[in-house]
Each structure stands twice: as structure tokens, then as C-alpha cells.
Motif scaffolding. Sequence first.
Motif, mmCIF file in Angstrom:
data_model
loop_
_atom_site.group_PDB
_atom_site.id
_atom_site.type_symbol
_atom_site.label_atom_id
_atom_site.label_comp_id
_atom_site.label_asym_id
_atom_site.label_seq_id
_atom_site.Cartn_x
_atom_site.Cartn_y
_atom_site.Cartn_z
ATOM 1 N N ARG A 138 0.831 -1.193 0.000
ATOM 2 C CA ARG A 138 0.000 0.000 0.000
ATOM 3 C C ARG A 138 0.868 1.245 0.000
ATOM 4 N N PHE A 139 0.562 2.169 -0.894
ATOM 5 C CA PHE A 139 1.193 3.482 -0.888
ATOM 6 C C PHE A 139 0.139 4.465 -0.412
ATOM 7 N N THR A 140 0.548 5.475 0.334
ATOM 8 C CA THR A 140 -0.426 6.410 0.875
ATOM 9 C C THR A 140 -0.061 7.843 0.567
ATOM 10 N N SER A 141 -1.066 8.679 0.583
ATOM 11 C CA SER A 141 -0.846 10.110 0.417
ATOM 12 C C SER A 141 -1.602 10.829 1.511
ATOM 13 N N CYS A 142 -1.055 11.923 1.982
ATOM 14 C CA CYS A 142 -1.658 12.625 3.111
ATOM 15 C C CYS A 142 -2.904 13.373 2.676
ATOM 16 N N CYS A 143 -3.827 13.523 3.626
ATOM 17 C CA CYS A 143 -5.000 14.334 3.388
ATOM 18 C C CYS A 143 -5.317 15.054 4.671
ATOM 19 N N GLY A 144 -5.615 16.326 4.607
ATOM 20 C CA GLY A 144 -5.917 17.089 5.794
ATOM 21 C C GLY A 144 -7.249 16.697 6.369
ATOM 22 N N GLY A 145 -7.406 16.897 7.684
ATOM 23 C CA GLY A 145 -8.654 16.538 8.335
ATOM 24 C C GLY A 145 -9.836 17.296 7.784
ATOM 25 N N ALA A 146 -9.596 18.556 7.333
ATOM 26 C CA ALA A 146 -10.682 19.372 6.811
ATOM 27 C C ALA A 146 -10.778 19.274 5.299
ATOM 28 N N GLY A 147 -9.931 18.450 4.673
ATOM 29 C CA GLY A 147 -9.929 18.315 3.225
ATOM 30 C C GLY A 147 -11.099 17.488 2.731
ATOM 31 N N ALA A 148 -11.195 17.409 1.378
ATOM 32 C CA ALA A 148 -12.271 16.632 0.763
ATOM 33 C C ALA A 148 -12.102 15.153 1.057
ATOM 34 N N LYS A 149 -13.198 14.482 1.228
ATOM 35 C CA LYS A 149 -13.201 13.036 1.447
ATOM 36 C C LYS A 149 -13.818 12.362 0.222
ATOM 37 N N ILE A 190 -17.477 16.423 0.126
ATOM 38 C CA ILE A 190 -17.602 14.980 -0.054
ATOM 39 C C ILE A 190 -17.646 14.662 -1.541
ATOM 40 N N ASN A 191 -16.726 13.825 -1.993
ATOM 41 C CA ASN A 191 -16.768 13.280 -3.357
ATOM 42 C C ASN A 191 -17.314 11.863 -3.281
ATOM 43 N N VAL A 192 -18.360 11.591 -4.028
ATOM 44 C CA VAL A 192 -18.964 10.256 -4.034
ATOM 45 C C VAL A 192 -18.886 9.687 -5.444
ATOM 46 N N ILE A 193 -18.281 8.517 -5.557
ATOM 47 C CA ILE A 193 -18.175 7.837 -6.854
ATOM 48 C C ILE A 193 -19.112 6.641 -6.852
ATOM 49 N N ASP A 194 -20.102 6.701 -7.734
ATOM 50 C CA ASP A 194 -21.034 5.581 -7.884
ATOM 51 C C ASP A 194 -20.503 4.684 -8.996
ATOM 52 N N THR A 195 -20.530 3.381 -8.764
ATOM 53 C CA THR A 195 -20.000 2.439 -9.752
ATOM 54 C C THR A 195 -21.109 1.508 -10.228
ATOM 55 N N PRO A 196 -20.970 0.956 -11.438
ATOM 56 C CA PRO A 196 -21.911 -0.075 -11.873
ATOM 57 C C PRO A 196 -21.654 -1.345 -11.091
ATOM 58 N N GLY A 197 -22.339 -2.399 -11.427
ATOM 59 C CA GLY A 197 -22.161 -3.664 -10.696
ATOM 60 C C GLY A 197 -20.804 -4.278 -10.987
ATOM 61 N N LEU A 198 -19.771 -3.720 -10.356
ATOM 62 C CA LEU A 198 -18.424 -4.253 -10.573
ATOM 63 C C LEU A 198 -18.370 -5.714 -10.161
ATOM 64 N N LEU A 217 -19.027 10.553 -10.795
ATOM 65 C CA LEU A 217 -18.512 11.300 -9.645
ATOM 66 C C LEU A 217 -19.373 12.524 -9.386
ATOM 67 N N GLU A 218 -19.800 12.682 -8.142
ATOM 68 C CA GLU A 218 -20.568 13.853 -7.730
ATOM 69 C C GLU A 218 -19.964 14.410 -6.447
ATOM 70 N N THR A 219 -20.047 15.710 -6.292
ATOM 71 C CA THR A 219 -19.453 16.392 -5.144
ATOM 72 C C THR A 219 -20.492 17.238 -4.421
ATOM 73 N N ALA A 220 -20.374 17.273 -3.099
ATOM 74 C CA ALA A 220 -21.279 18.096 -2.296
ATOM 75 C C ALA A 220 -20.483 18.743 -1.166
ATOM 76 N N THR A 221 -20.892 19.956 -0.784
ATOM 77 C CA THR A 221 -20.318 20.630 0.388
ATOM 78 C C THR A 221 -21.375 20.617 1.480
ATOM 79 N N LEU A 222 -21.069 19.947 2.577
ATOM 80 C CA LEU A 222 -22.031 19.823 3.663
ATOM 81 C C LEU A 222 -22.125 21.122 4.460
ATOM 82 N N SER A 223 -23.105 21.183 5.347
ATOM 83 C CA SER A 223 -23.353 22.404 6.127
ATOM 84 C C SER A 223 -22.157 22.801 6.995
#
Length: 342
Positions: free
Chosen positions: A2-13, A64-72, A53-59
Motif C-alpha cells: 500500500r502506498f499512501t498520500s496525506c490528506c488534511g482533516g478538513a480536506g475533501a473526502k 464529499i466526493n462520491v463515486i457511484d459504480t456499476p455492478g463491478l 462522480l458527484e461532489t457536495a459541500t455539507l453544512s
Amino acid sequence: MRFTSCCGGAGAKTLVLVGKAGNGKSATGNTIIGRRVFESKRSLAGVTSTCQLETATLSNGQIINVIDTPGLFDSSVEPRLLATEIAQCIKMAKDGIHGVLLVLSIGNRFSEEEASAFASLCQIFGHEIADYMIVVFAHGDLLEDNQCLEDFWGPNCPQLLTDIMAMCGKRAVVFDNMTKDEDKISRQRKELLSLVEAVVKNNGGKSYVNYLFEALNMSEMDLIDQTSEVTCSEKSHEGKKFHIKYEEQFEQLIKMVELRLGECIMRLEKQLAEERVARLEVELKAQAAQTKSKEEMIEMKERLERAEELSKKLEEKFKNAENQSKEKASETIWSRMGCIIM
């Protein structure tokens, strides 16, 4: 590995929805985003045909980035198409995944196909992907009032599902995507996102990437560096070359995924074949035992019949002997009486 990259706590998920077609992935994505952005309807067949891919900014400002996939990993889909969609998913989540949402349906029986899909997911992305997985049980409206998952499954929870839940750290939420209760929707989303935060924290505050992500990102960075060195007059021409080169690199990614997918399919086919052979051996042994049992019963019946026949013969012989004895005794008595009379 596994390779990892940093993400801030307040960053996009970035969250990726996976699961069998028709389990409610798109409806779950709509609940997370807070509006209808993914096509969703009640159907036994899947509605989603490609990654989206769809993105939303919560209150609270959380992106939040949400990726919907077909029946993989749907067995009816060609491996090339599956590989293309998996590569497309990696492209959309190139900066890493913060949560893989394995969507199951409370209304459907957990199947071996879903267990195989989970195994394939781990084999393609690496077993560490399970550290980022959260099981989402859709169709929560089918649960009775105040009924929890433990009550619903009870002691009859399939062993395969129990094993998967254990590998996912028993992280699970129930989603009622049919409810219009805004408070309930908010609670469901909050519970899920708190699990996502826990997942990221447990993994050192880093998103999940592996060599497939790294290969795509390195290719893109190299191409960007090459393009940045050209003059303005060359940019239009170089831009076209960049696009062609990037498509070639993306094609290489698809081939890498297709290769891993082919290995997974072969491994699963081998496993299924071994399981079929094992089941056949058990059936043959059971049939042999049943046949032996039948033969023993037939033999016992024949022995019993022979014993009864012998008993009847002995009884008849005993009666004949007894009658003969009586006749001889009677003759002896009459002979003595004749002597007395004379």
C-alpha cells in the motif's frame, strides 16, 4: 503493498460505492450527497452503467466526493468492460480513497457472488483496502421499528458475511434511502461520516492508494512537466499530444487492471471448481454410505426371513416329533391293554 498520500482533516473526502447491481448504491449516494444526482429506482437489475462522480459541500463545510459504480465484478459483464470501469474509478479518485462503501441489501439474501466480489476487490486493490471498508446495509426501511441489525440477522447470519464484517472491523451502518425524515437522513449521514473519519484516523490520516493509483499519477505528472516546458505557440499542438499520450497511459492502466482481473477470475474459477469437486466427493460418499446401508438392510431382512423360515421349520418338526411321540405312546398303551384283556 500500500502506498499512501496525506490528506488534511478538513480536506475533501472521497467515497466509493461498490456492490452488486440493484443493492441500492445509487440511492445511498443520493442520501450522502443530499440530493438526487445518481439515477436510482427499485429494480432487480442495476441502473448505473458507468462510473459517476458527484461532489457536495455539507453544512459544516466538509467536501464529499462520491463515486457511484456499476455492478463491478458482475459475472455477466465482460472483463474488458469491468477493467475499464475500475480504471475509470481510479482516475476519478486519483488522490486516494477515504472510504469504500460496500453496499448490501437487507432485502436480499447475501450471496456467494457478493463474497466473490469482495475477494476480487481485495485481490485487485490489495487486502489493505479492507481497512478502508464500511458495510452499508441499504433498504433499512425493511427493518421493523427499533429493530437493529443484530436482531435482524440473529444467529442465522451467513458465515461468509460474518467473515467479511470481521475483515472490515465490524464497521457497518443502516441506510433507509426511502425516508423523507430530514432528521433521520442527517443522523444516517453523520453516523457514516464519523466512521469515515475513524477509518482515516486509524490509517494514519491518509487516504488509500496503491500501485495502480501511483502509475496513473506518475504518468500524468510526467506529461504535465513535459507540456510546461513548451512555448505558448506550441501549447495547442502539445496539448493534443498530451491528450493522446494520456489516453495511451490510461489504456495501459486498463490493461494492468484487466490482467489483475483475469488473475482473480482464474483464481475464483479454480476455487469454485475445487468446491464443486469437494461437494461431489461428499455426495458420492453419502450415496455410497446410503447404498451400503440399503445393502445391509436387505441382507438383514434376508437373514431375518431365513431365521423366521428356519423357526417355522423347527416348530413344524417339533410338532411332528411330538405327534409321533404321542402316537407311539398311544400304541404302547393299547398294546398293554390288549395283553391284559387276553
